[in-house]
Design an enzyme around this catalytic site. Structure first.
Site, PDB file in Angstrom:
ATOM      1  N   ASP A 115      -7.865  -7.131 -12.073  1.00 27.79           N
ATOM      2  CA  ASP A 115      -8.329  -5.754 -11.893  1.00 27.79           C
ATOM      3  C   ASP A 115      -7.189  -4.764 -12.067  1.00 27.79           C
ATOM      4  OD1 ASP A 115     -10.829  -6.774 -11.298  1.00 27.79           O
ATOM      5  OD2 ASP A 115     -10.473  -6.753  -9.131  1.00 27.79           O
ATOM      6  N   LEU A 116      -7.555  -3.497 -12.242  1.00 27.15           N
ATOM      7  CA  LEU A 116      -6.579  -2.427 -12.429  1.00 27.15           C
ATOM      8  C   LEU A 116      -5.466  -2.480 -11.387  1.00 27.15           C
ATOM      9  CD1 LEU A 116      -5.832   0.290 -13.888  1.00 27.15           C
ATOM     10  CD2 LEU A 116      -7.221   1.429 -12.142  1.00 27.15           C
TER      11      LEU A 116
END
Length: 253
Positions: A115-116
């Site tokens: 994820d980011l």
């Protein structure tokens, strides 16, 4: 079907995945988008059977000869998307990889995603078949994370995750979770799982009443982050990759 009736060759999606163009699923999307052609004619089906990739082009460019399977480690910093490009213009892993990899590095695809705001070990390969095999839950390749969390939790609660858990209707499989160290209501937790569903670690820990302030992947299969600096990348040794692929094939039998 008898041997005499079997088609000679393999499906184009499999050949292109092996050549490092993209995963089989991504190749199928590329064919649907009209990006792949054979001898100048756009292909319309991923069921096309070929013996080789001569005459095949992607976005008008000939497909080169398949390189040997290569696997790289990348220490992904927080704040980078695991994607080739972002419509919103946010930085991606490829922004950082341009500086982290040598000029002659092959086209690489991420094995799974981070994820980011998740950091740590991200593996990249030029082999779409290997990518797919490592991502499949049925392959049972373990991924290990360390999470810094805030809240109240016991080792007993974490051990209950070994039986799996359902969160908002989504079933998550076996998770081996252990409390590493605690300072007040802050603690580090190590978790090992084999499914890797979207935001799995965060959702499971939030389900237990914890707030995740940092998430770091430290291992994927036998490959570990170790002391690789943040933002750096390196290539895994050929014999390590070949040994892993051999074990992966044994496990799939």
């Amino acid at each position: 079907m008898t041997d005499s009736n079997k088609p000679e060759g393999e499906r184009i999606a499999k050949l292109l995945a092996r050549a490092g163009v993209a995963s089989r699923r991504e190749v199928e999307r590329m064919i649907a988008d009209g990006r792949i052609a054979l001898n100048g004619e756009k292909l319309t089906t991923p069921a096309t059977i070929l013996q080789h990739l001569r005459g095949v082009t992607v976005d008008g460019k000939p497909v080169g000869k398949a390189d040997r399977t290569r696997l790289y480690r990348f220490h992904k910093p927080s704040g980078l998307l695991t994607a080739e490009r972002d419509p919103k213009g946010r930085p991606t892993i490829y922004t950082a990889l341009r500086n982290a990899l040598p000029q002659d590095a092959p086209r690489l695809m991420p094995v799974g995603r981070l994820d980011l705001n998740t950091e740590g070990l991200l593996l990249l390969t030029n082999d779409g078949e290997l990518k797919r095999a490592m991502e499949l839950p049925s392959s049972g390749v373990p991924r290990t994370y360390r999470a810094r969390t805030f809240g109240d939790i016991t080792q007993g609660q974490l051990e209950s995750l070994i039986e799996g858990v359902t969160v908002d209707g989504v079933n998550y499989g076996r998770i081996d979770a252990n409390l590493e160290r605690r300072t007040g209501r802050n603690q580090w937790i190590e978790l090992t799982l084999t499914e890797g569903k979207n935001r799995e670690v965060r959702r499971v820990l939030e389900h237990l009443g914890l707030k995740v302030s940092r998430l770091l992947r430290t291992a994927y299969g036998p490959f570990v982050l170790g002391d690789l600096p943040r933002g750096a990348a390196d290539e895994l040794k050929k014999h390590e990759v070949e040994r892993f692929i051999s074990e992966l094939k044994k496990g799939s039998r």
